[in-house]
Design a protein around this motif. Structure first.
Motif, PDB file in Angstrom:
ATOM      1  N   LEU A   1       7.725  -7.887  17.140  1.00 28.89           N
ATOM      2  CA  LEU A   1       8.616  -6.833  16.668  1.00 28.89           C
ATOM      3  C   LEU A   1       7.788  -5.623  16.256  1.00 28.89           C
ATOM      4  N   ILE A   2       8.231  -4.455  16.653  1.00 26.83           N
ATOM      5  CA  ILE A   2       7.574  -3.204  16.272  1.00 26.83           C
ATOM      6  C   ILE A   2       8.612  -2.331  15.591  1.00 26.83           C
ATOM      7  N   MET A   3       8.329  -1.929  14.361  1.00 23.84           N
ATOM      8  CA  MET A   3       9.265  -1.083  13.620  1.00 23.84           C
ATOM      9  C   MET A   3       8.614   0.251  13.293  1.00 23.84           C
ATOM     10  N   VAL A   4       9.348   1.330  13.534  1.00 27.58           N
ATOM     11  CA  VAL A   4       8.868   2.659  13.177  1.00 27.58           C
ATOM     12  C   VAL A   4       9.714   3.188  12.025  1.00 27.58           C
ATOM     13  N   VAL A   5       9.103   4.015  11.191  1.00 28.26           N
ATOM     14  CA  VAL A   5       9.788   4.562  10.024  1.00 28.26           C
ATOM     15  C   VAL A   5       9.783   6.083  10.106  1.00 28.26           C
TER      16      VAL A   5
ATOM     17  N   SER B   1       7.573   6.302  -1.297  1.00 28.60           N
ATOM     18  CA  SER B   1       8.861   6.655  -0.723  1.00 28.60           C
ATOM     19  C   SER B   1       9.178   5.675   0.401  1.00 28.60           C
ATOM     20  N   PHE B   2       9.738   6.159   1.531  1.00 26.24           N
ATOM     21  CA  PHE B   2      10.245   5.247   2.558  1.00 26.24           C
ATOM     22  C   PHE B   2       9.159   4.446   3.259  1.00 26.24           C
ATOM     23  N   ASN B   3       7.949   5.010   3.428  1.00 29.21           N
ATOM     24  CA  ASN B   3       6.879   4.224   4.050  1.00 29.21           C
ATOM     25  C   ASN B   3       6.533   3.008   3.196  1.00 29.21           C
ATOM     26  N   ASP B   4       6.370   3.256   1.902  1.00 31.06           N
ATOM     27  CA  ASP B   4       6.047   2.160   0.995  1.00 31.06           C
ATOM     28  C   ASP B   4       7.188   1.154   0.910  1.00 31.06           C
ATOM     29  N   SER B   5       8.418   1.654   0.957  1.00 35.29           N
ATOM     30  CA  SER B   5       9.569   0.759   0.906  1.00 35.29           C
ATOM     31  C   SER B   5       9.583  -0.174   2.111  1.00 35.29           C
ATOM     32  N   ALA B   6       9.361   0.367   3.307  1.00 38.55           N
ATOM     33  CA  ALA B   6       9.312  -0.460   4.512  1.00 38.55           C
ATOM     34  C   ALA B   6       8.181  -1.482   4.413  1.00 38.55           C
ATOM     35  N   HIS B   7       7.044  -1.040   3.878  1.00 40.41           N
ATOM     36  CA  HIS B   7       5.890  -1.933   3.728  1.00 40.41           C
ATOM     37  C   HIS B   7       6.215  -3.096   2.800  1.00 40.41           C
ATOM     38  N   GLU B   8       7.005  -2.830   1.751  1.00 39.79           N
ATOM     39  CA  GLU B   8       7.405  -3.901   0.842  1.00 39.79           C
ATOM     40  C   GLU B   8       8.190  -4.967   1.591  1.00 39.79           C
ATOM     41  N   GLY B   9       9.057  -4.530   2.510  1.00 45.81           N
ATOM     42  CA  GLY B   9       9.817  -5.481   3.310  1.00 45.81           C
ATOM     43  C   GLY B   9       8.927  -6.311   4.209  1.00 45.81           C
ATOM     44  N   PHE B  10       7.909  -5.675   4.776  1.00 45.57           N
ATOM     45  CA  PHE B  10       6.966  -6.389   5.634  1.00 45.57           C
ATOM     46  C   PHE B  10       6.145  -7.392   4.820  1.00 45.57           C
ATOM     47  N   LYS B  11       5.715  -6.991   3.637  1.00 41.68           N
ATOM     48  CA  LYS B  11       4.941  -7.908   2.792  1.00 41.68           C
ATOM     49  C   LYS B  11       5.792  -9.097   2.357  1.00 41.68           C
ATOM     50  N   ARG B  12       7.050  -8.820   2.091  1.00 35.82           N
ATOM     51  CA  ARG B  12       7.958  -9.909   1.727  1.00 35.82           C
ATOM     52  C   ARG B  12       8.109 -10.886   2.883  1.00 35.82           C
ATOM     53  N   ALA B  13       8.197 -10.353   4.111  1.00 38.33           N
ATOM     54  CA  ALA B  13       8.306 -11.212   5.292  1.00 38.33           C
ATOM     55  C   ALA B  13       7.044 -12.053   5.476  1.00 38.33           C
TER      56      ALA B  13
ATOM     57  N   LEU C   1       4.273  -2.456  11.754  1.00 39.26           N
ATOM     58  CA  LEU C   1       4.975  -1.341  11.117  1.00 39.26           C
ATOM     59  C   LEU C   1       4.200  -0.064  11.413  1.00 39.26           C
ATOM     60  N   ILE C   2       4.860   0.916  12.023  1.00 41.42           N
ATOM     61  CA  ILE C   2       4.243   2.217  12.269  1.00 41.42           C
ATOM     62  C   ILE C   2       4.916   3.215  11.335  1.00 41.42           C
ATOM     63  N   THR C   3       4.166   3.748  10.405  1.00 45.66           N
ATOM     64  CA  THR C   3       4.731   4.627   9.386  1.00 45.66           C
ATOM     65  C   THR C   3       5.013   6.022   9.935  1.00 45.66           C
ATOM     66  N   ALA C   4       5.726   6.784   9.141  1.00 46.86           N
ATOM     67  CA  ALA C   4       5.859   8.215   9.408  1.00 46.86           C
ATOM     68  C   ALA C   4       4.597   8.895   8.902  1.00 46.86           C
ATOM     69  N   THR C   5       4.409  10.162   9.244  1.00 47.80           N
ATOM     70  CA  THR C   5       3.258  10.891   8.721  1.00 47.80           C
ATOM     71  C   THR C   5       3.331  10.879   7.200  1.00 47.80           C
ATOM     72  N   GLY C   6       2.177  10.837   6.583  1.00 47.91           N
ATOM     73  CA  GLY C   6       2.132  10.663   5.129  1.00 47.91           C
ATOM     74  C   GLY C   6       1.637   9.269   4.805  1.00 47.91           C
ATOM     75  N   GLY C   7       2.040   8.306   5.655  1.00 52.24           N
ATOM     76  CA  GLY C   7       1.504   6.960   5.550  1.00 52.24           C
ATOM     77  C   GLY C   7       1.844   6.231   4.264  1.00 52.24           C
ATOM     78  N   LEU C   8       1.127   5.146   4.025  1.00 50.99           N
ATOM     79  CA  LEU C   8       1.317   4.371   2.816  1.00 50.99           C
ATOM     80  C   LEU C   8       0.838   5.165   1.600  1.00 50.99           C
ATOM     81  N   GLY C   9       1.419   4.852   0.472  1.00 50.45           N
ATOM     82  CA  GLY C   9       1.061   5.574  -0.748  1.00 50.45           C
ATOM     83  C   GLY C   9       1.975   6.747  -1.009  1.00 50.45           C
ATOM     84  N   ASP C  10       3.045   6.883  -0.198  1.00 54.16           N
ATOM     85  CA  ASP C  10       3.964   8.012  -0.412  1.00 54.16           C
ATOM     86  C   ASP C  10       4.967   7.728  -1.530  1.00 54.16           C
TER      87      ASP C  10
END
Length: 336
Positions: free
Chosen positions: A97-101, A52-64, A41-50
């Motif tokens: 798989l490589i996902m960008v946010v 917002s959408f970065n953290d949301s995508a990370h939740e999906g990755f952790k679930r996987a 997972l490659i986040t948008a600027t702001g990274g984890l801890g936002d």
């Protein structure tokens, strides 16, 4: 420039280490006929801890990781200048798989993805197209229309505000949808849009929020990544003003002062992409996540529902259904 060079150096070391470990694991697992899937997972600027959408995508990755046994890696670019190199390095590493946010990845995707036809890529709200790229297209404009209607119906000052991270099409979808929804519910409402110029500057976000409050806005919707944290700080210091969160349920951040959140289920899309790649059902192209698909929507308003009149909730629900039924067409700036 120095920060970007340092970031790339650390990124290269991390990817090489991860890739090396993955190669060792692959060799050992080949003896049993099984391989562990690897996703980055490659986040948008702001990274984890936002929150917002970065953290949301990370939740999906952790679930996987938990449910599918997938190995995951998170890469956090320090600026958009790091996007291209981040994506190149990830593409050269051992990821399935490589996902960008983020909606500002088109240039990097258009440059890198065609050169790696055997790799699977995923993205959110971008215009890029490729045979090996899947895009989750969230109908931000639809969700923003609904929260705009709520803001308009709840405003006592007759003025509501919007704080965007950057003045770009991906954020203008929120702004336009919000304004259209507000004016659909109340043609006389005044809507003031502003843009911080960054997704990672909470201090500046707070300045913009205070400015909007000074101009009479008593409800403010933010779509600004980590910069949106500034709105929440401003809410703590100003009575009679409410905020609207974005991407995740942010109602809890300032209980009773965040009217609702326009939720975008990026985590669901991230999980879906990984699951499809693992099961061999991954396909390129665009998948729409709108109101009808429950890809976007409002939070349950846990801390504010008791202050919202029943007739307002009924009107907002009716408007939401009108959008789903196609009776109301919300402008999508991506179509222009």
């Amino acid at each position: 420039m120095k920060k970007s060079l340092v970031f790339i150096s650390f990124l290269l070391v991390g990817l090489l280490t991860f890739s090396g470990c993955a190669s060792e694991k692959k060799n050992s697992e080949n003896t049993t006929g099984k391989e562990t899937m690897k996703a980055a997972l490659i986040t948008a600027t702001g990274g984890l801890g936002d929150r917002s959408f970065n953290d949301s995508a990370h939740e999906g990755f952790k679930r996987a990781k938990e449910e599918l046994g997938v190995e995951i890696k998170v890469i956090e670019p320090q600026s958009t200048a790091d996007y291209l190199q981040s994506l190149k390095l990830a593409a050269n590493a051992d990821y399935d798989l490589i996902m960008v946010v983020g909606n500002d990845w088109d240039d990097a995707l258009n440059t890198v993805v065609p050169n790696y036809p055997d790799k699977k890529f995923a993205a959110v709200n971008v215009k890029s197209e490729a045979d090996n790229l899947a895009v989750a297209q969230f109908a931000d404009h639809e969700g923003s229309f609904v929260v705009g209607a709520l803001a308009s119906l709840m405003s006592e000052s007759g003025t509501v505000g919007f704080i965007g991270g950057m003045d770009v099409p991906g954020i203008n979808r929120f702004a336009v949808g919000f304004e259209e929804g507000a004016k659909y519910a109340n043609p006389d409402i005044k809507v003031i849009p502003t843009y911080v110029g960054s997704f990672a500057d909470p201090s500046k976000g707070k300045e913009f929020a205070i400015q909007l409050i000074g101009e009479g806005s008593d409800i403010i919707f933010q779509a600004a990544g980590k910069s949106g944290e500034g709105l929440f700080e401003a809410l703590k210091e100003n009575d009679g003003v409410y905020g609207i969160g974005v991407d995740q349920d942010q109602d809890y951040i300032v209980e009773g002062k965040v009217l609702t959140s326009m939720i975008k289920n990026v985590g669901n899309a991230a999980y879906d992409f990984i699951k499809q790649a693992k099961e061999g059902t991954f396909t390129s192209g665009v998948k729409v996540y709108g109101l009808a698909e429950e890809g976007v929507g409002m939070s349950e308003m846990k801390y504010t529902k008791d202050i919202i009149p029943a007739d307002v909730l009924e009107k907002v629900e009716a408007i939401r259904q009108e959008v789903i039924d196609g009776k109301v067409k919300v402008t999508d700036v991506f179509d222009k």
